[in-house]
Motif scaffolding. Sequence first.
Motif, PDB file in Angstrom:
ATOM      1  N   LEU A   1      25.173  10.830  12.431  1.00  0.00           N
ATOM      2  CA  LEU A   1      24.648  12.580  12.795  1.00  0.00           C
ATOM      3  C   LEU A   1      23.123  12.856  12.844  1.00  0.00           C
TER       4      LEU A   1
ATOM      5  N   ALA B   1      22.854  12.608  16.470  1.00  0.00           N
ATOM      6  CA  ALA B   1      23.488  13.752  16.955  1.00  0.00           C
ATOM      7  C   ALA B   1      22.428  14.987  16.971  1.00  0.00           C
ATOM      8  N   GLN B   2      21.933  15.154  15.771  1.00  0.00           N
ATOM      9  CA  GLN B   2      21.200  16.723  15.082  1.00  0.00           C
ATOM     10  C   GLN B   2      20.096  16.218  16.286  1.00  0.00           C
TER      11      GLN B   2
ATOM     12  N   ALA C   1      26.017  13.357  22.478  1.00  0.00           N
ATOM     13  CA  ALA C   1      25.504  14.274  21.107  1.00  0.00           C
ATOM     14  C   ALA C   1      26.851  14.055  20.877  1.00  0.00           C
TER      15      ALA C   1
END
Lengths: 102, 267, 318
Positions: free
Chosen positions: B41, B44-45, B67
């Motif tokens: 997470l 990806a952020q 992402a």
Amino acid sequence: MTSPGDSGKREIWPLWEVFIRSSRGLSHVHAGSLHAPDETMAVRNARDLYTRRAEGVSIWVVPSSAITASDPDAKGSYFESAQGKEYRHATYYTESESVPHL
Amino acid sequence: MIPKTKNVNPATVTAESIAKSAVVAPAGVASYALGLGDDALILAQRLGEWIASAPELEEDVALANIALDLLGHARSLLTYAGSATGVTEDDLAYFRDEPEFTNRQIFEQPNGDFAQTIARQLVVSVYFAELYRALSGSADPTLAAIAAKASKEVDYHFDHSYQWLLRLGLGTELSHERMQRGLDAVWPFVDELFRADGAQADVAVDPARLRARFDSTVPPLIEEAGLTIPTVQPARGGGRQGVHSEALGPLLAEMQVLARAHPGAKW
Amino acid sequence: MPEAQTTSAEEREFQRLIDADQRIEPRDWMPEAYRKTLVRQISQHAHSEIIGMQPEGNWISRAPSLKRKAILMAKVQDEAGHGLYLYSAAQTLGTDRDTMFDQLITGKARYSSIFSYLTPTWADMGSIGWLVDGAAICNQVPLCRVSYGPYGRAMTRICKEESFHQRQGFEILLQLMRGSAAQQRMAKESVDRWYAPALMMFGPPDDESPNSRQSMDWKIKRFSNDDLRQRFVDMLVPQAEVLGITLPDPDLRWNEERGHYDFGELDWSEFHEVLAGRGQANSVRVSRRRRAHEDGAWVREAARAYADAQAAPERIAS
């Protein structure tokens, strides 16, 4: 004369034409073009750009500058001679129309 | 003990399918999945920050793809982790505070320039590839399915970072220098990736086991790109225990701001 | 053969193809004005996709659920892709992308003024999807049959991919309208802001749109601005009812006789302000892209240098 869109060497990354085989048993079909520094990146960019929705099982890329096209001004002499040769098509042969398996 | 459950199809496993299946992660598995989910997470952020700012439009598309893959892994893993306590992926992503996040610190580091982003992608993609390959043999069928699906995707991420490593390392003097600096910047956080995290042996992968593969894979690539393997002191780490660098707080503040302004809201 | 005669034969052939609803392809003869108009139109469209990534990109990091984050990321990514398809189409007319992109980041080229508006709330992600993409789709669907082949093919691909964009926007608003009072306020306030700018996306009224006639004759514009605007309004009203949102136009009512909705005058002075570069975010949008492009120059140069040094061996396709 080369492919439409080829910029020669003016651009920092050259233009590539992308061909996608959408599923097994079908030909690669022109999908569009993209920019990439070399053929390795061109295939990857094509994967990212043209198969985001599972549109393909195989990709070809070709430098746009490598495509040689027929001369559009010679359309007549190239493609009109095939017209008027209807005897190359099955529909020309009407006498046998109702005969089975023909 | 892992209860005997039927296999989960890796081709179709998503956060939605896990939520629908009503599978419940055993406690030990849940905390392990949470750590992996947080890793994916937070990365990806970070990668999302590149969208509309990448060096070329084609690269905007490429980084967004990566992402999106990672966000998919995060959603599956967090959904599964949450199943143990009856909370959703969003409860976990938006309503935990910084010390409750258990991602390792490499993932929260700022992107830096493109070279630094590539350096991190190289390191973590090799790590993910080895991890997910091993984890797809997990005794836990849901984890195994998530890992099997992710495994193919991170192979592509690895290829992306490797291609750029070569181009930046061997491209121009400037890119060479920046690529080296990028490697130097991420290297202190490599060690933490391979520290044991006390997870159950039959469901989890002992990260120490992955180290040998990493050490035999990555240094030759760096040398192939004409670069030097950094010699730096490892960072202290502690991400799995909720210890984070200064980079995570602002990232979470931004990520969570809207959801927290409307607790209980559906979107 | 004398020059003048040749030209007119080419012109006749060009017009014959257009009249027969055939497509013009890249290496066909075409009037210079047709080429220039198309390059301008397609590149503006491409620029709009690229600049349009920003107002939505603004919320990727703050999307309030992971599902919404994924959808938004995919959508903004699609916009980059659509920009690329369109640049490709424009490039077949002989202007390369680096040149077009340079025009964008130096402020010489136009892009749709809708993207000079700001996105202060999450509901704006809904409004952009429902209203802005909705208007764009009305504009774009007829362009799938545009007379220039590569443009039409790009539009076909884009329309296919965009089908989810409007729906996801509508569903964002629907979810907000089903939510708390604060969420409902957010949705209504956003629709109030975006409604009129979305209607202006079709361009000025027909009697003030001097270039439209020629473009219609060339079939690079298939319907007039006002026709498309009417079609859009007719589509919106029932959708707004499903949302339970009142569109911000007191003059909006069904006209039995016309079989269409009547709607109020738009404030075109605002449109011209934005067009003149005095919108909420004109300079921000362009400079952001410019910065990304300039910051990335060393990466593009490195990749080129590497490629040149590699002297790539021939590859055989299989």
